[in-house]
Design a protein around this motif. Structure first.
Motif, PDB file in Angstrom:
ATOM      1  N   PRO A   6       0.883  -1.597   0.365  1.00 22.75           N
ATOM      2  CA  PRO A   6       0.138   0.246  -0.404  1.00 22.75           C
ATOM      3  C   PRO A   6       0.574   1.034  -0.483  1.00 22.75           C
ATOM      4  CG  PRO A   6      -0.931  -1.159   1.773  1.00 22.75           C
ATOM      5  CD  PRO A   6       1.178  -2.159   1.269  1.00 22.75           C
ATOM      6  N   ALA A   7       0.633   2.886  -0.763  1.00 25.92           N
ATOM      7  CA  ALA A   7       0.974   3.452  -0.942  1.00 25.92           C
ATOM      8  C   ALA A   7       1.627   3.922   0.374  1.00 25.92           C
ATOM      9  CB  ALA A   7       0.224   3.953  -1.778  1.00 25.92           C
ATOM     10  N   HIS A   8       0.945   3.916   1.568  1.00 28.25           N
ATOM     11  CA  HIS A   8       0.785   4.807   2.408  1.00 28.25           C
ATOM     12  C   HIS A   8       1.476   3.715   4.129  1.00 28.25           C
ATOM     13  CE1 HIS A   8      -1.430   7.948   1.405  1.00 28.25           C
ATOM     14  NE2 HIS A   8      -2.666   7.304   1.416  1.00 28.25           N
ATOM     15  N   THR A   9       2.467   2.491   3.052  1.00 26.93           N
ATOM     16  CA  THR A   9       3.549   2.019   3.925  1.00 26.93           C
ATOM     17  C   THR A   9       4.036   3.129   4.760  1.00 26.93           C
ATOM     18  OG1 THR A   9       2.664   0.044   2.998  1.00 26.93           O
ATOM     19  CG2 THR A   9       4.625  -0.156   4.524  1.00 26.93           C
ATOM     20  N   ARG A  10       4.006   2.976   6.307  1.00 26.77           N
ATOM     21  CA  ARG A  10       5.429   3.538   7.056  1.00 26.77           C
ATOM     22  C   ARG A  10       5.720   2.197   7.804  1.00 26.77           C
ATOM     23  NH1 ARG A  10       5.961   8.528   8.952  1.00 26.77           N
ATOM     24  NH2 ARG A  10       4.575   9.415   7.905  1.00 26.77           N
ATOM     25  N   GLN A  11       5.734   1.308   7.629  1.00 25.02           N
ATOM     26  CA  GLN A  11       6.461   0.298   8.561  1.00 25.02           C
ATOM     27  C   GLN A  11       6.138  -0.739   7.868  1.00 25.02           C
ATOM     28  OE1 GLN A  11       5.615  -0.136  13.406  1.00 25.02           O
ATOM     29  NE2 GLN A  11       6.403   2.068  13.456  1.00 25.02           N
ATOM     30  N   LEU A  12       7.096  -1.603   7.846  1.00 29.66           N
ATOM     31  CA  LEU A  12       7.164  -2.655   6.821  1.00 29.66           C
ATOM     32  C   LEU A  12       8.430  -3.684   7.492  1.00 29.66           C
ATOM     33  CD1 LEU A  12       6.304  -4.246   4.462  1.00 29.66           C
ATOM     34  CD2 LEU A  12       8.088  -3.616   3.059  1.00 29.66           C
ATOM     35  N   LEU A  13       7.943  -4.767   8.111  1.00 34.38           N
ATOM     36  CA  LEU A  13       7.980  -5.963   8.789  1.00 34.38           C
ATOM     37  C   LEU A  13       8.484  -7.017   7.664  1.00 34.38           C
ATOM     38  CD1 LEU A  13       6.402  -6.332  12.215  1.00 34.38           C
ATOM     39  CD2 LEU A  13       7.749  -3.893  11.250  1.00 34.38           C
ATOM     40  N   LEU A  14       9.163  -8.247   7.297  1.00 34.52           N
ATOM     41  CA  LEU A  14       9.775  -8.869   6.148  1.00 34.52           C
ATOM     42  C   LEU A  14      10.260 -10.292   7.107  1.00 34.52           C
ATOM     43  CD1 LEU A  14      10.094  -6.461   2.961  1.00 34.52           C
ATOM     44  CD2 LEU A  14       7.636  -8.041   3.299  1.00 34.52           C
ATOM     45  N   THR A  15      10.381  -9.560   8.728  1.00 36.34           N
ATOM     46  CA  THR A  15      10.754 -11.155   9.007  1.00 36.34           C
ATOM     47  C   THR A  15      11.187 -12.301   8.738  1.00 36.34           C
ATOM     48  OG1 THR A  15      11.793  -9.318  11.105  1.00 36.34           O
ATOM     49  CG2 THR A  15      11.869 -11.407  11.646  1.00 36.34           C
ATOM     50  N   ASN A  16      11.955 -13.360   8.717  1.00 39.96           N
ATOM     51  CA  ASN A  16      11.806 -14.009   9.041  1.00 39.96           C
ATOM     52  C   ASN A  16      10.706 -14.968   7.783  1.00 39.96           C
ATOM     53  OD1 ASN A  16      10.882 -17.523   9.538  1.00 39.96           O
ATOM     54  ND2 ASN A  16       9.612 -17.021  11.015  1.00 39.96           N
ATOM     55  N   ASN A  17      11.027 -14.153   5.795  1.00 46.36           N
ATOM     56  CA  ASN A  17      10.388 -15.056   5.160  1.00 46.36           C
ATOM     57  C   ASN A  17      11.543 -16.096   4.188  1.00 46.36           C
ATOM     58  OD1 ASN A  17       7.460 -14.276   4.637  1.00 46.36           O
ATOM     59  ND2 ASN A  17       9.086 -12.421   5.821  1.00 46.36           N
ATOM     60  N   SER A  18      11.471 -16.227   3.076  1.00 42.14           N
ATOM     61  CA  SER A  18      12.441 -16.650   1.959  1.00 42.14           C
ATOM     62  C   SER A  18      12.315 -15.334   1.187  1.00 42.14           C
ATOM     63  CB  SER A  18      11.399 -17.640   1.374  1.00 42.14           C
ATOM     64  OG  SER A  18      11.250 -18.731   2.019  1.00 42.14           O
ATOM     65  N   LEU A  19      12.665 -14.430   1.573  1.00 41.52           N
ATOM     66  CA  LEU A  19      12.973 -13.678   0.613  1.00 41.52           C
ATOM     67  C   LEU A  19      14.446 -13.706  -0.100  1.00 41.52           C
ATOM     68  CD1 LEU A  19      11.270  -9.921   1.862  1.00 41.52           C
ATOM     69  CD2 LEU A  19      10.662 -11.497  -0.338  1.00 41.52           C
ATOM     70  N   ARG A  20      15.467 -13.181  -1.006  1.00 47.04           N
ATOM     71  CA  ARG A  20      16.777 -13.357  -2.016  1.00 47.04           C
ATOM     72  C   ARG A  20      17.111 -12.444  -1.961  1.00 47.04           C
ATOM     73  NH1 ARG A  20      19.200 -17.666  -3.111  1.00 47.04           N
ATOM     74  NH2 ARG A  20      19.495 -17.321  -5.060  1.00 47.04           N
ATOM     75  N   SER A  21      15.942 -11.654  -3.032  1.00 49.41           N
ATOM     76  CA  SER A  21      16.467 -10.421  -3.205  1.00 49.41           C
ATOM     77  C   SER A  21      15.158  -9.179  -3.138  1.00 49.41           C
ATOM     78  CB  SER A  21      16.982 -10.150  -4.355  1.00 49.41           C
ATOM     79  OG  SER A  21      15.692 -10.383  -5.656  1.00 49.41           O
TER      80      SER A  21
END
Ligand SMILES: *[C@@H]1O[C@H](CO)[C@@H](O)[C@H](O)[C@H]1NC(C)=O
Length: 176
Positions: free
Chosen positions: A50-65
């Motif tokens: 969402p355009a209004h994202t202020r805090q983004l929590l992506l901890t503990n996923n399978s992201l490589r890039s």
């Protein structure tokens, strides 16, 4: 709570859930903007945010890039949590590194690379631009776009100018 308070709260909650990615939960923050929590969802790619994202929590996923420019449309984004992901620390991670370096440099110590081999297990903080690898060809293509358009626009203006000049000369000639 007064009636208008309830309305504002309802509106904020509706706004928060409208564009929320399916894997995440979104909460309106008191300071405006959204807290988008996508922790532990097995995400292999960034969701549309969402355009209004202020805090983004992506901890503990399978992201490589992170694709270059991934957060450019999120002007309010202030906090990014990206620990515990199998980051592949080559030139494809340069955008994330620069984003963190500019806004929350201490987080670079917490982001550990999973691959490629010389970078594995090291925090992103320890890798220089040289070690991340040469992205020169990618930068060239992204810079070529606007400048090519600019050249074309200048060319069009020049041609228009010449055409106007020619038209002026042609119309004034019979007077001589
Ligand atoms: C990470 O996420 C998985 C689900 O994808 C969950 O089972 C696990 O408990 C989480 N680990 C931590 C440390 O939060």
């Amino acid at each position: 709570m007064p009636a208008w308070g309830v309305l504002v709260l309802l509106w904020a909650t509706a706004e928060a859930t409208k564009d929320c990615p399916a894997a995440c939960t979104c909460q309106p923050l008191e300071t405006m903007g959204l807290r988008v929590d996508c922790r532990g969802q097995g995400l292999a790619a960034l969701p549309a945010l969402p355009a209004h994202t202020r805090q983004l929590l992506l901890t503990n996923n399978s992201l490589r890039s992170v694709p270059p420019g991934a957060f450019d449309h999120l002007p309010q984004l202030q906090t990014l949590e990206v620990e515990q992901n199998p980051w592949h620390c080559d030139c494809g991670l340069t955008y994330l590194r620069l984003w963190l370096q500019d806004r929350m440099p201490e987080a670079l110590w917490l982001v550990h690379c999973a691959s490629p081999n010389p970078a594995a297990n090291r925090p992103l903080h320890n890798l220089t631009g040289f070690q991340l690898g040469n992205c020169g060809w990618q930068l060239q293509t992204s810079w070529a776009g606007p400048s090519t358009w600019w050249d074309m626009a200048l060319g069009a203006v020049a041609i228009l100018g010449l055409a106007l000049l020619a038209a002026l000369l042609c119309t004034t000639e019979p007077l001589d």
